[in-house]
Structure formats: C-alpha cells, structure tokens
Design an enzyme around this catalytic site. Structure first.
Site, mmCIF file in Angstrom:
data_model
loop_
_atom_site.group_PDB
_atom_site.id
_atom_site.type_symbol
_atom_site.label_atom_id
_atom_site.label_comp_id
_atom_site.label_asym_id
_atom_site.label_seq_id
_atom_site.Cartn_x
_atom_site.Cartn_y
_atom_site.Cartn_z
ATOM 1 N N LYS A 1 -11.718 17.853 14.201
ATOM 2 C CA LYS A 1 -12.582 17.966 15.493
ATOM 3 C C LYS A 1 -12.349 19.462 16.174
ATOM 4 C CE LYS A 1 -11.074 13.188 16.399
ATOM 5 N NZ LYS A 1 -10.067 12.530 16.631
ATOM 6 N N GLU B 1 -6.496 -3.059 1.732
ATOM 7 C CA GLU B 1 -6.459 -4.111 2.727
ATOM 8 C C GLU B 1 -7.745 -5.143 2.383
ATOM 9 O OE1 GLU B 1 -5.639 -1.092 2.980
ATOM 10 O OE2 GLU B 1 -3.871 -0.909 4.628
ATOM 11 N N TRP C 1 -17.142 16.706 15.389
ATOM 12 C CA TRP C 1 -16.785 16.301 14.151
ATOM 13 C C TRP C 1 -17.096 16.883 13.154
ATOM 14 C CZ3 TRP C 1 -16.228 10.128 14.304
ATOM 15 C CH2 TRP C 1 -15.094 9.821 15.124
ATOM 16 N N THR D 1 0.986 -1.291 -0.091
ATOM 17 C CA THR D 1 0.047 0.065 -0.018
ATOM 18 C C THR D 1 0.810 1.328 -0.062
ATOM 19 O OG1 THR D 1 -0.096 0.182 2.475
ATOM 20 C CG2 THR D 1 -1.626 -1.020 1.459
#
Lengths: 550, 550
Positions: free
Chosen positions: B441, B330, B446, B183
């Site tokens: 944040k 993944e 959020w 990756t």
C-alpha cells in the site's frame, strides 16, 4: 485466541446442493454461449439467466411460493429449459406433464399433483380446457406460443416482459422437492416420482463425469453442441439439459419432433450430441436415407428400450457414434452407459463392438449395482448368472407419490428394484436380458424374450419383432413371436423361415432348442405405449389365446 | 392399495455420500488396472480392495473405532493410498502429518490431533521417537518400510498379512470427519483443517468433471496414467488420488521425490498426468535438460504458488502441457483450473496462451467466486477491479481445529476468505494479483507484489525474484525487490539494470512509475517455507530496515 473445542460450522460454510449452483460456472465462463430454439429464437446464457429471473418474479406475482407446483405441457423448447431452472430454483416444484399419456391419464396426473399454475403450449390448450377440474384448481394458465404475438395477455412472454430480471434465488434445504412427473407404466395408473435438488445436482455431476471421462468414444465435452431428442417431460430429457447447462455448451431445442426438422436443425447448428429412444433413431435414419444426408460426427445415446445391434450397425454406417444408456423414470434416469472400453475403439464396427455398444453398459460413479436372486441374495460372481438388477445411488426416487404399497415394493430389502433381469460381466458391462414381467418361464427354465427378439430381428426380412409369453398347459408358458416383415419381402417368407433362422442359433449354442416359438404371428404394426415402447401388456391380452404355427 | 400421503423415504433410499462409493465403478470396470509404487510394488485395483479390507481389520484389531484418528507419516506410496481409503471408509479420521514442518510444529500437530495409531515410514522413525508424549499417547506405531523384511513384527505388512480381506465398510453420516491435516501457514502455529466424506466425494466429482470436460487441452481421462507430484500430506495430493481411483486409471506413486527417479518412472510407466508446485516443475526441467530427456505427452497442473509465464513457456518447449490450478489447504483444494478456452488450442504457445495457462483459471462446477472490497461488497463487474477472493462451495473446510477466532475470521460475512487479491475477467478467468497480506500500500494505492515479481523475472539475468513491502515514512509502504541472479550473469548486471527493465513496462503502461522499487537487493537464495513457497514473513523481518538502492 484459541478455544479448546473445534467451533461448530459457521453459517456460510453450510452449502446445500441446489439446482441454482449448476449455473455458477457457465455464467462466468460462457455467458455468450448460444441457446437455440428451432428457427424462432437464439439467445445467450446471459439472457437465459435474465429470463429465469423474470420467470421467477412472474410466477411469484401469480402466487407461486415455496413448495407450490407449476405444471408444464410443452414440446422441447428454450422456455421448457427456463422452467427446468427457474421453477425449482425459486423453491417450487416443476411438474413435467406427459403429453403422450391418454387424456384421462394426463388429467389424473394433473389432479394428483395439484399445480398452482399451468404453462401450456397452444397445441394442448383445447385438451387442458377439457380438464375442467384441473383448470378450476390451477390459479392461472399461461400460454406458450411460437406463432402469434408472443406478448399477448395471458402469455408466458407477457409475464416475462412485465417482470424484473434480478430475482435473488434463495438457499434452502437440498432435500426440497425440485421436480415431479408420472411414469407411463404399462400396468395400472401412472405413478408419480419426484426428485430433490440434491438428487438432481448429484445426477448432473455423475452423468457429466461418466460422459466426459472416456478416452474418446462417445464422450460429451465443452466443444459439443447438444440437442435433446428425448422429450423434456420424459425424466427431464434424461437430465441432459442440466448437464449441458453446467458444462456451458451450445444447446439446441427442436420443438415438436419431426425427422426433417431435426435433421435440418442438426445440419444448420452443427449438433454433435443427442440422445433418443430406438424408434426415433430409426425414423432419423429412414429420413436420412430418403434425403441422402450424412450424419457423421453425431454422438447419440440410445435408451428407453433395448437397442438392437442391427439398428446400431445401421447408425454406425451413417457415421453416427451410437451407444446405449440404461435407466428408468425411477432412477433420474442414468444407471449405466455403454461407452466402449479401451480395447475397442470408436470406429470399430466389429460384432464385438456392436455387442458392447448395445448393452446397458457400465455403472456411473457412485452407482451400486447388485444382481440378486428372488431371495435378494447376490448371484454368484463372474459366471454370467442372471438375476434381478437392484440399485443404490444418491439420485434414485425415494417414493411414489401417494402410493405406499408401490413404494414398499420398489425399495424391498433396501435396494431399488428395477424389474429388469440382467447379467454383469467381468468388464463391468451390464446386459439386460429381460423385464422381470416379460421373462418366459417354460418348463422350469427362464427364457429371455429380448434375446429371442434380437435374434429374430437379424433375419433379413424382419423389420420388427416382439416376443411374449403365452400360457401353456404343459410347459407353463411358451414364447410367441409377433413379427413385422420388411416391405417388400418375398412371398416365400413365413414363420417356417424364421424358425429355420433360429435353428442356426440353436446349433451354434446361442439358445436352447425349446426357445424356438411354435407360434409366430405376422402383423403390420406392433402396439406401442405412449412413449414408443412395445406394449407387451396389450400384446399378451390380444394373443393369449392364439395357438399353433401361423 | 394407495395411501393419500406420499410415504416417507424407505431406509435404502437414503444414500449418504461416502468415500467407499468412489470404489464402486472402478472395481466393476477396471479391477485389473495397475497401481505401481516405484520399483517395489505393482498390483491391481482388486488387490487394492483386498488390502484396504485387511488394513481396516488390522486397525480395528489395534482398537481403532469410529471417530478415532490414524496419523500417517510417509512419502507418496501405494500404502498411503490404502490409508486414504481404508481409514475414512471404516469411520476413522486420517491425519496426514506434514513431514516438512519443523520437528516442533510436527509434534504440535500430532499432539493436537491425538492419533490412536501412527503409521510411520522408517525414514521418520527416529524423529517420531523423539516425540515422547505423542508416542506415549498413540496406542501403536506401525512401520512402513520398503527395504527390509516387509512382514517384520510391528510392520504394516505384518498387520495386513494377519488380517482378513472381507471387511464390510458400514454406512454412516456423510458429515463424518474423514481427513485432517495442518496448514503450514507463515504466521503463527499450524492450523488444523478437516474434511468430511461428503466434502471429499463432492470435490472428487467436481474435479473429475472440471478436468474431464474440456474439449482437448489439459483434460484428464480414462486413458491417462496418473502420478502425483504434490505430496500426499499436502491437501490429499490435491485430492487427485481420489479422482484417479474413481476414474479407474493406472496410478503410479513415486515415493520420496527425486528428479531422476520421477523422470525414470514417468518414462517407464508412461505417465501422462501429474500435478506439482512450480519449484518441482523447475527441478524436473533442469534434470531433463541435463539428461536430454523429452517430456512430451505429459500434462502437469501447477499450483501452490504463482506460476511464472517464463516457467510455463519453458515447460511447453519440453512438450509438457502445463497449466495452473488454484486452491489452498482450506479449499480441499481445487477452486479453479486454467484450462484454455475454445479460442486457444493446446499447442498454442503465444503470449496470450501463456498468460491464460498461468492464471488461476476458471471456476469448478458449483464454485461460487465473489470478488469483494473491504466492506464485503462485490466490486463492479467487468472493469477489472481487484478485490479479495471469497468463496462458497460444498467442499470448503468448515472450521479450524480448536480455533474459534481463526474460524470466525475465515468465514467472515458467510464466505470463505482466501486472503488472495484477484480479478475475474469477462471470460471467467480468475487472476490472482497478490496475497492480501503481501499487497503493497503505497501513497494510498495498492501495488501487486506478484505482478512486479513476474516482470522482474522476465529480465534475462534474473533467476528468481521476490517483492515485499517495507515501511516508508512518506508513502506508508514501498516495494523492495530481492533478486537471485542467473549463474553466470555479467558483472554489469545490477539494480539499475532491473530498474531500466521495469521502466519499459512503465512506458508500455503495464505498471505505474511509482511501482519501481528504490531498493533492489541481490541474494544467493530466497528464504522458503516448509512447502517451498517464498517465506515473505521472513523476508519482511530481515529487510524491514534496509533502505536505498543496492
């Protein structure tokens, strides 16, 4: 911090293939999709999941644990679907009892599979109560019932009503046995086959891929409405309820089959995808003719017995997209499907298209089909040589229950022996030419009984025909035809007419001259097995001493 | 003779899931189907099988055995497809080297995976020769070449020419490693992931089912012509070459990507199904505008980065059926696809349809998606609460190569952590709201950077936009926008115009007032990673001290 070794797989990354996972995508994507049972019930996938939880808690309260067997005797119902899921999902074994077996055979299969709980439709209650030993061994007998108070004590609905819905189905080894049932084989006692979670999940994925990927003809997709017309005790209704559930499509369960009930449900619920044996298709077409009902937009997979081209043509005339599938109890069951290749289209009703629609068809993904001779050597490729069809795939039964010798015979040489004789053509279409035991060995040559049957059936006054081998002192064996004439048929119609009809195929090179049977016998009805196939063993016994033209 | 015990499974009935089985059905059903490489090569599946056999014998002659690694550095080619199959089928490991990594990173990945043989396109020969250690360790280096004499010594074609075709690929454990790649993660060194035969076969079946079963929109079927537009070193071109091969469809490989080359191939070969990142789609649309070329009948799955609705609308205007897929290195990679549900149809270009087309989409069969809070507890269902997306499925990477701590972090709590923040709606559509590390944040709340980016991009003079978190002494973090304006754009277009534009979404309730960035920075180009995604780490480093309106 890095280590120099790749770590061993963490626990969560181990993902056994389990039937419960088939519910994951439909429950998030189609929770409000419908499941319908006759005129009696209609609920959603969300409710299905709740009832599965209740059933699992209920069965657990009756003492059913990992590895225990739960037997079901029911017509095709939403409750049966719940059992297809809940019983294996809790780690128990679902035994789908074949209610069409003789009482003695059914008792034998129940004795051998030793269910801890029996779930029995009221229609079979009297029968099961006559099986004293089985009932004594089963811890509990629960009644499935449409008509009376559903929550009566001792009933399935009462069990669900008193159980919680939030059963947490555990992970376990994917090779755990999920289902068991008995083949109704025409010889000897029924033989038990079983399937693991892994096998059923892989069969479901491969069947879904095989039926969904065709460009158009015969494809099964998310917009379809599914109704089984192969009993659920017969190889999990060919595994299609698992496929339909994973796809999240609308499902319709018809209960006990009656042609008028099936046609009414189809019309009301908009059924577009079904599967059945040829006999059921024929019954439906007869009824549709009687009622003058159109059947267009209905895709029907036909299997379980050879699919006559005449029947396929008749179905197409009714607007049905009918095509064959091939498999058996030992193969979960799908091996091939006869979806048309790109050169033939869905509405093509040419003889060529009919031929392909009625062949066994083309292999499912991952299916390894070999055509072998008696020494297990592959027959030469591409020259239409016939041989026995042997298979490998990740969903073939691994053993017959408590029967080592039959298992050894089934898996002789590392492949599953279908007992069918066939040819694999250049386009990958498998054609079954005969059962190994039904093939006629005459004068050192093999004659295909099913080819002869198909040709005889094409005579305008023949309704049904079976061809069997009868002993012959000169040729070893000779073919004999047993024929049901159409009603009405002219009085002039006789054995000579059929032989004349066959002579045309000799002239055109379809069959050799020695294929024409000396003996052609007319009957009102052909003997059938419990699942509606021609009972050739019974015919061979009955006709082995019949001789000469009739 | 019956035994009282069920016999143990005979050898042939054990059927490990192996990549070689993906070839079984296409080789019987579509042996004459075409595989095309640019203008250079055109051959059949039958020839593919022969060349796979030759490649396996050839690699064996170079000393490649079970468990050895073969690394490939190539553009998208028929030879790469041969490696996708032959290398794992012989029991070796295919390492798909990421040629877009920096030379240092690429060398690092090759050193770590220790290939025994390197297969290198001439374009990368010089680069690889600079990796002295790798070349010294690799037993052999073979040249992939379009232009010169294909059978030159040391070349791939020479190896095939001198090898036999009838390699018999053996059975082995389905958990054998089949592929490995790295990756290109934006933090730290590249991490190696790997996939077993079992994982790739299951991913192939589930992706095939997910793409084939839709009623109409976005479905991939046997009549399609496939061309990858995601590099083959990028998660096996999203696994699609395996799916296309199993389906037996025509395949077209474009070599090195150029917009004009891709569009010409598409037109000439009748390509109908592709997949790419948003950047490639944008390049293709720009080129099609320039050349005034129509693109109708082309289905394109878009993934690898968030798919702006503006880009989806533009693709639809060109006649492309564009829709999103979601996954990562993944996850093999598919997790979800954004096929439209039955209430929205393929030609619908409403805002609602565009919204669904650009969401991550709905789960593949067998995919277990959970949305969890920081304590790994599921967020409340059905009220649009966001949380981290964690997964279980049979095709998720089990470990990072030689990196125990990252593996532990990845599989924390028994689920694979995607690092993405998302919401799962009532219809089962997953919406990615942010990367966990990109979420802002601010004042204890959020804020989703990708939601802000999407809204800013909807301004008529914004071509591209990225939003990052910058430290703020009062609020903890504040959003900052980095914007590329269209060319031309009016001189009056500035940060205030964007804030005004965002104010409308505050008024309509789409975002809270505190979501409007104080700092909006204009640039000519956004920094990108080696695979074309926004490089937010670079942006955060560059802009962490920038303050105030710009």
């Amino acid at each position: 911090m890095q280590s120099s070794e790749t770590p061993s797989p963490p626990a969560g990354s181990q993902y056994p293939l389990l039937i419960k996972q088939l519910l994951l995508s439909p429950l998030t994507q189609a929770p409000d999709q419908s499941i319908v049972y006759r005129d009696n019930h209609r609920y959603t996938y969300r409710a299905l999941r709740e009832r599965i939880g209740r059933l699992a808690f209920g069965l657990q309260s009756l003492g059913v644990g990992h590895g225990d067997t739960v037997a079901v005797l029911d017509w095709d119902s939403h409750r049966y679907l719940e059992c297809f899921l809940a019983v294996p999902m809790m780690g128990a074994v679902l035994m789908t009892a074949n209610i069409r077996l003789s009482p003695q055979q059914l008792q034998y299969t129940l004795e051998q599979s030793k269910p801890k709980v029996l779930l029995v439709h009221r229609d079979f209650l009297e029968l099961v109560e006559s099986f004293s030993e089985v009932v004594r061994n089963a811890k509990c007998l629960l009644i499935l019932d449409d008509e009376e108070d559903c929550t009566a004590a001792g009933g399935y609905e009462a069990l669900l009503a008193r159980s919680r819905a939030d059963f947490r189905f555990p992970d376990f080894d994917e090779n755990t046995c999920a289902t068991q049932f008995y083949t109704s084989g025409t010889t000897g006692l029924p033989k038990g086959v079983s399937y693991s979670h892994r096998q059923i999940v892989l069969h479901t994925l491969a069947v879904c891929a095989a039926f969904a990927m065709p460009a158009s003809q015969g494809r099964f997709h998310r917009g379809d409405v599914y109704m089984p017309l192969t009993p659920m005790f017969h190889v999990h209704a060919w595994g299609m309820p698992y496929v339909a559930t994973m796809m999240g499509v609308k499902q319709v369960y018809p209960g006990r089959y009656t042609p008028e009930g099936i046609l009414a449900l189809r019309a009301r619920e908009g059924v577009t995808f079904s599967h059945c044996v040829p006999t059921i298709l024929q019954m439906l077409l007869d009824r549709a003719d009687l009622d003058r009902v159109g059947l267009s937009g209905w895709k029907i997979v036909v299997g379980g017995a050879s699919f006559p081209t005449s029947l396929a043509s008749r179905a197409m005339e009714h607007g049905i997209d009918a095509f064959a599938g091939y498999g058996m109890s030992e193969t979960c069951p799908f091996v091939t499907t006869s979806h048309l290749g790109p050169s033939l289209c869905a509405t093509d009703d040419s003889a060529e298209a009919m031929t392909y629609r009625t062949r066994a068809g083309r292999a499912l993904p991952l299916m390894d089909i070999q055509i072998v001779d008696e020494a297990m050597q592959p027959v030469p490729e591409g020259n239409h040589t016939q041989g026995e069809i042997v298979l490998r795939a990740p969903w073939l039964t691994q053993a017959y229950h408590m029967n080592a010798s039959a298992t050894e015979e089934l898996w002789r040489g590392g492949y599953l022996h279908t007992g069918d004789i066939g040819i694999l053509d250049e386009a990958g279409y498998l054609r079954i030419t005969d059962r190994l035991k039904d093939v006629i060995k005459t004068g050192g040559e093999w004659l295909s009984s099913s080819t002869l049957e198909d040709l005889i059936r094409q005579h305008q006054y023949v309704r049904e025909a079976a061809v069997i081998a009868v002993p012959d002192s000169r040729w070893g064996e000779r073919p004999m035809a047993i024929v049901v004439a159409t009603t009405p048929s002219p009085s002039s119609f006789n054995a000579a007419a059929i032989r004349n009809h066959l002579s045309d195929y000799v002239t055109s090179g379809h069959i050799p001259k020695y294929a024409i049977p000396e003996t052609i016998h007319f009957v009102d009805e052909l003997p059938r097995t419990s699942v509606g196939k021609y009972d050739k063993r019974a015919m061979r016994e009955r006709y082995q001493h019949v001789r000469g033209p009739s």
